[in-house]
Design a protein around this motif. Structure first.
Motif, PDB file in Angstrom:
ATOM      1  N   GLY A 188       0.818  -1.210   0.000  1.00 39.44           N
ATOM      2  CA  GLY A 188       0.000   0.000   0.000  1.00 39.44           C
ATOM      3  C   GLY A 188       0.854   1.263   0.000  1.00 39.44           C
ATOM      4  O   GLY A 188       2.088   1.207  -0.051  1.00 39.44           O
ATOM      5  N   PRO A 189       0.213   2.440   0.066  1.00 39.37           N
ATOM      6  CA  PRO A 189       0.947   3.708   0.060  1.00 39.37           C
ATOM      7  C   PRO A 189       1.824   3.864   1.301  1.00 39.37           C
ATOM      8  O   PRO A 189       1.574   3.259   2.342  1.00 39.37           O
ATOM      9  CB  PRO A 189      -0.169   4.760   0.073  1.00 39.37           C
ATOM     10  N   ARG A 190       2.846   4.696   1.161  1.00 39.88           N
ATOM     11  CA  ARG A 190       3.732   5.031   2.273  1.00 39.88           C
ATOM     12  C   ARG A 190       2.916   5.627   3.428  1.00 39.88           C
ATOM     13  O   ARG A 190       1.983   6.384   3.217  1.00 39.88           O
ATOM     14  CB  ARG A 190       4.776   6.045   1.780  1.00 39.88           C
ATOM     15  N   CYS A 191       3.282   5.251   4.650  1.00 39.89           N
ATOM     16  CA  CYS A 191       2.575   5.746   5.831  1.00 39.89           C
ATOM     17  C   CYS A 191       2.959   7.204   6.119  1.00 39.89           C
ATOM     18  O   CYS A 191       3.788   7.795   5.450  1.00 39.89           O
ATOM     19  CB  CYS A 191       2.879   4.849   7.025  1.00 39.89           C
ATOM     20  N   GLN A 192       2.304   7.769   7.147  1.00 42.44           N
ATOM     21  CA  GLN A 192       2.475   9.182   7.473  1.00 42.44           C
ATOM     22  C   GLN A 192       3.660   9.402   8.413  1.00 42.44           C
ATOM     23  O   GLN A 192       4.106   8.490   9.090  1.00 42.44           O
ATOM     24  CB  GLN A 192       1.224   9.708   8.189  1.00 42.44           C
ATOM     25  N   GLY A 193       4.104  10.630   8.488  1.00 46.82           N
ATOM     26  CA  GLY A 193       5.060  11.074   9.507  1.00 46.82           C
ATOM     27  C   GLY A 193       6.332  10.252   9.540  1.00 46.82           C
ATOM     28  O   GLY A 193       6.940   9.984   8.512  1.00 46.82           O
ATOM     29  N   ALA A 194       6.721   9.833  10.751  1.00 48.11           N
ATOM     30  CA  ALA A 194       8.002   9.158  10.932  1.00 48.11           C
ATOM     31  C   ALA A 194       7.926   7.663  10.631  1.00 48.11           C
ATOM     32  O   ALA A 194       8.932   6.967  10.704  1.00 48.11           O
ATOM     33  CB  ALA A 194       8.481   9.364  12.370  1.00 48.11           C
ATOM     34  N   CYS A 195       6.760   7.136  10.291  1.00 48.60           N
ATOM     35  CA  CYS A 195       6.621   5.683  10.073  1.00 48.60           C
ATOM     36  C   CYS A 195       7.224   5.305   8.717  1.00 48.60           C
ATOM     37  O   CYS A 195       6.828   5.840   7.685  1.00 48.60           O
ATOM     38  CB  CYS A 195       5.152   5.272  10.118  1.00 48.60           C
ATOM     39  N   PRO A 196       8.164   4.363   8.709  1.00 49.70           N
ATOM     40  CA  PRO A 196       8.806   3.977   7.448  1.00 49.70           C
ATOM     41  C   PRO A 196       8.025   2.921   6.662  1.00 49.70           C
ATOM     42  O   PRO A 196       8.463   2.494   5.599  1.00 49.70           O
ATOM     43  CB  PRO A 196      10.148   3.392   7.922  1.00 49.70           C
ATOM     44  N   ASN A 197       6.870   2.510   7.175  1.00 48.78           N
ATOM     45  CA  ASN A 197       6.166   1.363   6.605  1.00 48.78           C
ATOM     46  C   ASN A 197       5.206   1.782   5.491  1.00 48.78           C
ATOM     47  O   ASN A 197       5.025   2.959   5.201  1.00 48.78           O
ATOM     48  CB  ASN A 197       5.397   0.650   7.736  1.00 48.78           C
ATOM     49  N   TYR A 198       4.588   0.778   4.899  1.00 49.47           N
ATOM     50  CA  TYR A 198       3.649   0.989   3.790  1.00 49.47           C
ATOM     51  C   TYR A 198       2.335   0.276   4.112  1.00 49.47           C
ATOM     52  O   TYR A 198       2.326  -0.815   4.673  1.00 49.47           O
ATOM     53  CB  TYR A 198       4.220   0.416   2.489  1.00 49.47           C
ATOM     54  N   GLY A 199       1.236   0.888   3.714  1.00 56.95           N
ATOM     55  CA  GLY A 199      -0.055   0.211   3.824  1.00 56.95           C
ATOM     56  C   GLY A 199      -0.570   0.048   5.233  1.00 56.95           C
ATOM     57  O   GLY A 199      -1.372  -0.849   5.513  1.00 56.95           O
ATOM     58  N   CYS A 200      -0.136   0.926   6.154  1.00 57.32           N
ATOM     59  CA  CYS A 200      -0.617   0.854   7.544  1.00 57.32           C
ATOM     60  C   CYS A 200      -2.113   1.223   7.599  1.00 57.32           C
ATOM     61  O   CYS A 200      -2.614   1.992   6.771  1.00 57.32           O
ATOM     62  CB  CYS A 200       0.147   1.829   8.425  1.00 57.32           C
ATOM     63  N   LEU A 201      -2.793   0.734   8.619  1.00 57.49           N
ATOM     64  CA  LEU A 201      -4.214   1.065   8.822  1.00 57.49           C
ATOM     65  C   LEU A 201      -4.423   2.576   8.802  1.00 57.49           C
ATOM     66  O   LEU A 201      -5.425   3.069   8.268  1.00 57.49           O
ATOM     67  CB  LEU A 201      -4.688   0.467  10.160  1.00 57.49           C
ATOM     68  N   GLU A 202      -3.472   3.309   9.378  1.00 60.13           N
ATOM     69  CA  GLU A 202      -3.552   4.767   9.461  1.00 60.13           C
ATOM     70  C   GLU A 202      -3.672   5.426   8.082  1.00 60.13           C
ATOM     71  O   GLU A 202      -4.260   6.498   7.943  1.00 60.13           O
ATOM     72  CB  GLU A 202      -2.297   5.258  10.191  1.00 60.13           C
ATOM     73  N   VAL A 203      -3.105   4.776   7.062  1.00 58.55           N
ATOM     74  CA  VAL A 203      -3.159   5.327   5.696  1.00 58.55           C
ATOM     75  C   VAL A 203      -4.582   5.275   5.146  1.00 58.55           C
ATOM     76  O   VAL A 203      -4.938   6.027   4.243  1.00 58.55           O
ATOM     77  CB  VAL A 203      -2.204   4.543   4.770  1.00 58.55           C
ATOM     78  N   TYR A 204      -5.411   4.381   5.705  1.00 58.36           N
ATOM     79  CA  TYR A 204      -6.741   4.133   5.139  1.00 58.36           C
ATOM     80  C   TYR A 204      -7.897   4.625   6.014  1.00 58.36           C
ATOM     81  O   TYR A 204      -9.010   4.785   5.518  1.00 58.36           O
ATOM     82  CB  TYR A 204      -6.935   2.627   4.904  1.00 58.36           C
ATOM     83  N   ALA A 205      -7.654   4.814   7.309  1.00 59.86           N
ATOM     84  CA  ALA A 205      -8.812   5.044   8.188  1.00 59.86           C
ATOM     85  C   ALA A 205      -8.605   6.159   9.212  1.00 59.86           C
ATOM     86  O   ALA A 205      -9.418   6.315  10.119  1.00 59.86           O
ATOM     87  CB  ALA A 205      -9.166   3.741   8.916  1.00 59.86           C
ATOM     88  N   SER A 206      -7.541   6.958   9.065  1.00 62.50           N
ATOM     89  CA  SER A 206      -7.364   8.106   9.965  1.00 62.50           C
ATOM     90  C   SER A 206      -8.160   9.295   9.436  1.00 62.50           C
ATOM     91  O   SER A 206      -8.702   9.260   8.325  1.00 62.50           O
ATOM     92  CB  SER A 206      -5.884   8.480  10.035  1.00 62.50           C
ATOM     93  N   GLY A 207      -8.209  10.368  10.221  1.00 67.77           N
ATOM     94  CA  GLY A 207      -8.864  11.590   9.756  1.00 67.77           C
ATOM     95  C   GLY A 207      -8.197  12.133   8.497  1.00 67.77           C
ATOM     96  O   GLY A 207      -8.858  12.596   7.566  1.00 67.77           O
ATOM     97  N   GLU A 208      -6.859  12.078   8.474  1.00 62.79           N
ATOM     98  CA  GLU A 208      -6.124  12.505   7.273  1.00 62.79           C
ATOM     99  C   GLU A 208      -6.544  11.687   6.062  1.00 62.79           C
ATOM    100  O   GLU A 208      -6.768  12.219   4.974  1.00 62.79           O
ATOM    101  CB  GLU A 208      -4.619  12.324   7.493  1.00 62.79           C
ATOM    102  N   ALA A 209      -6.628  10.379   6.261  1.00 65.20           N
ATOM    103  CA  ALA A 209      -7.000   9.485   5.158  1.00 65.20           C
ATOM    104  C   ALA A 209      -8.415   9.794   4.669  1.00 65.20           C
ATOM    105  O   ALA A 209      -8.678   9.816   3.459  1.00 65.20           O
ATOM    106  CB  ALA A 209      -6.902   8.032   5.616  1.00 65.20           C
ATOM    107  N   MET A 210      -9.322  10.042   5.619  1.00 63.52           N
ATOM    108  CA  MET A 210     -10.705  10.347   5.221  1.00 63.52           C
ATOM    109  C   MET A 210     -10.751  11.602   4.351  1.00 63.52           C
ATOM    110  O   MET A 210     -11.472  11.649   3.354  1.00 63.52           O
ATOM    111  CB  MET A 210     -11.577  10.532   6.461  1.00 63.52           C
ATOM    112  N   GLY A 211      -9.968  12.620   4.725  1.00 66.69           N
ATOM    113  CA  GLY A 211      -9.919  13.843   3.930  1.00 66.69           C
ATOM    114  C   GLY A 211      -9.380  13.567   2.533  1.00 66.69           C
ATOM    115  O   GLY A 211      -9.929  14.043   1.528  1.00 66.69           O
ATOM    116  N   ARG A 212      -8.314  12.784   2.468  1.00 63.97           N
ATOM    117  CA  ARG A 212      -7.714  12.463   1.162  1.00 63.97           C
ATOM    118  C   ARG A 212      -8.696  11.693   0.282  1.00 63.97           C
ATOM    119  O   ARG A 212      -8.886  12.008  -0.901  1.00 63.97           O
ATOM    120  CB  ARG A 212      -6.446  11.630   1.390  1.00 63.97           C
ATOM    121  N   LEU A 213      -9.354  10.706   0.866  1.00 65.18           N
ATOM    122  CA  LEU A 213     -10.314   9.899   0.097  1.00 65.18           C
ATOM    123  C   LEU A 213     -11.527  10.734  -0.321  1.00 65.18           C
ATOM    124  O   LEU A 213     -12.075  10.537  -1.414  1.00 65.18           O
ATOM    125  CB  LEU A 213     -10.750   8.685   0.929  1.00 65.18           C
ATOM    126  N   ALA A 214     -11.937  11.663   0.544  1.00 64.96           N
ATOM    127  CA  ALA A 214     -13.064  12.539   0.193  1.00 64.96           C
ATOM    128  C   ALA A 214     -12.699  13.425  -0.997  1.00 64.96           C
ATOM    129  O   ALA A 214     -13.513  13.641  -1.901  1.00 64.96           O
ATOM    130  CB  ALA A 214     -13.457  13.392   1.404  1.00 64.96           C
TER     131      ALA A 214
END
Ligand SMILES: [Zn+2]
Length: 345
Positions: A188-214
């Protein structure tokens, strides 16, 4: 939910409510990247007074001076307190009472517990904001009566809290329960902030993610309400998405449905690993409640293992915007006065 009466003193509060405050008074502090909330509560977490102001983020010194000023005012107005609990949007070494690092505050390696103890002469406990919100729900909110509970706080990111056998699980150094960084799409997409991972839940279901998807939906469907909002220059973000969904807009509901299904994949993993009785979903980005949670419940029913999928309840948080200050005070009560604090609703 406890409310904040317009009391300027304990005597005034007694007149307002007709109740006598409990023997102990505790200050809860919610030190966030934009907001600093301070509440005085009794030892059943009833709010006696609360103030909300901005955080100072220019420097560590300014941030701490702002905190001291607000605490000085609270102590000056309400008299001596018995303890201070702090929840902050930071990585914490819980045993040392130290802020290790903060993404949104200029604080790094700050011994906050000792600084506050030296200044105010009372016991102080410091933890991260997701853990304290989890404690507030566990002892005084949606989790009353449970011993196995997990909380997800949907905000800018996704915070996690784990209660197991009636206690908060903190891990070796206090950094456990970063449930927002559970991978649900390996590529999945690169995660936010200092997280080096990809496709984290935060990328799909955080407030930031909701804004991006909207915004994605608005661009793809310019005739939709979201599309028209974007075209008119309105800020298309998570709060707007939730508001439109609660008003019955089908485009916004469809976006939140997809978010809820991603959330459900994360919760199914949590259910398989921890077998909780209860999963509590809180945070500002969870305002749409069942519009978000029904698809998540459906995915958990489809994907989690039997029997735990049938045993878990997935519910909205009981405490709203006060979760941070109440949780911070709850942390102090639980850690410092473990025999106090009868549950209340
Ligand atoms: Zn991540």
């Amino acid at each position: 939910m406890p409310t904040c009466p317009p009391a300027s003193s304990l005597a005034a509060l007694t007149e307002v409510t007709g109740t006598v405050p409990q023997a102990r008074s505790i200050i809860g502090v919610d030190l966030g990247g934009t907001k600093l909330a301070v509440a005085l509560v009794d030892d059943t977490l009833g709010v006696i007074a609360k103030t909300v102001g901005g955080s100072a983020t220019e420097s560590a010194e300014a941030c701490l001076d702002n905190l001291y000023r607000r605490l000085d005012e609270a102590v000056g107005e309400y008299g001596p307190v018995d303890a201070i609990g702090v929840g902050t949007a930071s990585m914490i070494n819980f045993r040392a009472g130290r802020i290790v690092l903060s993404t949104n505050l200029p604080l790094r390696d700050v011994p906050l517990r000792d600084l506050l103890h030296e200044r105010y002469g009372v016991p102080v406990v410091v933890d991260n904001d997701a853990n304290v919100a989890c404690l507030a729900e566990f002892r005084y909110g949606a989790g009353i009566g449970t011993t196995e509970m997990v909380m997800l706080t949907l905000g800018t990111g996704i915070g996690g809290g784990i209660i197991t056998n009636g206690h908060l699980y903190r891990g070796a150094s206090g950094a456990a329960a970063e449930l927002g960084h559970m991978v649900i799409e390996a590529d999945g997409p690169r995660c936010q902030g200092a997280c080096p991972n990809y496709g984290c839940l935060e990328v799909y279901a955080s407030g930031e993610a909701m804004g991006r998807l909207a915004r994605d939906e608005a661009r793809a469907m310019p005739e939709s309400t979201l599309g028209q909002a974007l075209a008119s220059g309105e800020e298309v973000d998570g709060p707007l998405l939730s508001r439109l969904a609660l008003d019955g807009d089908p485009g916004a509901i469809a976006v939140l449905h997809d978010v809820g299904r991603k959330l459900g994949i994360g919760i199914a993993n949590i259910v398989n690993i921890f077998n909780p009785e209860l999963v509590v979903i809180g945070g500002g980005a969870a305002q749409a409640a069942d519009i978000l949670l029904d698809p998540a419940r459906q995915v958990v029913a489809e994907r989690a293992l039997y029997p735990e999928r049938d045993e878990v309840r997935i519910v909205p948080a009981h405490h709203g915007q006060d979760a941070g200050v109440l949780g911070a005070a709850a942390l102090a009560i639980i850690e410092l006065f473990p025999d106090q604090g009868a549950p209340r609703r």
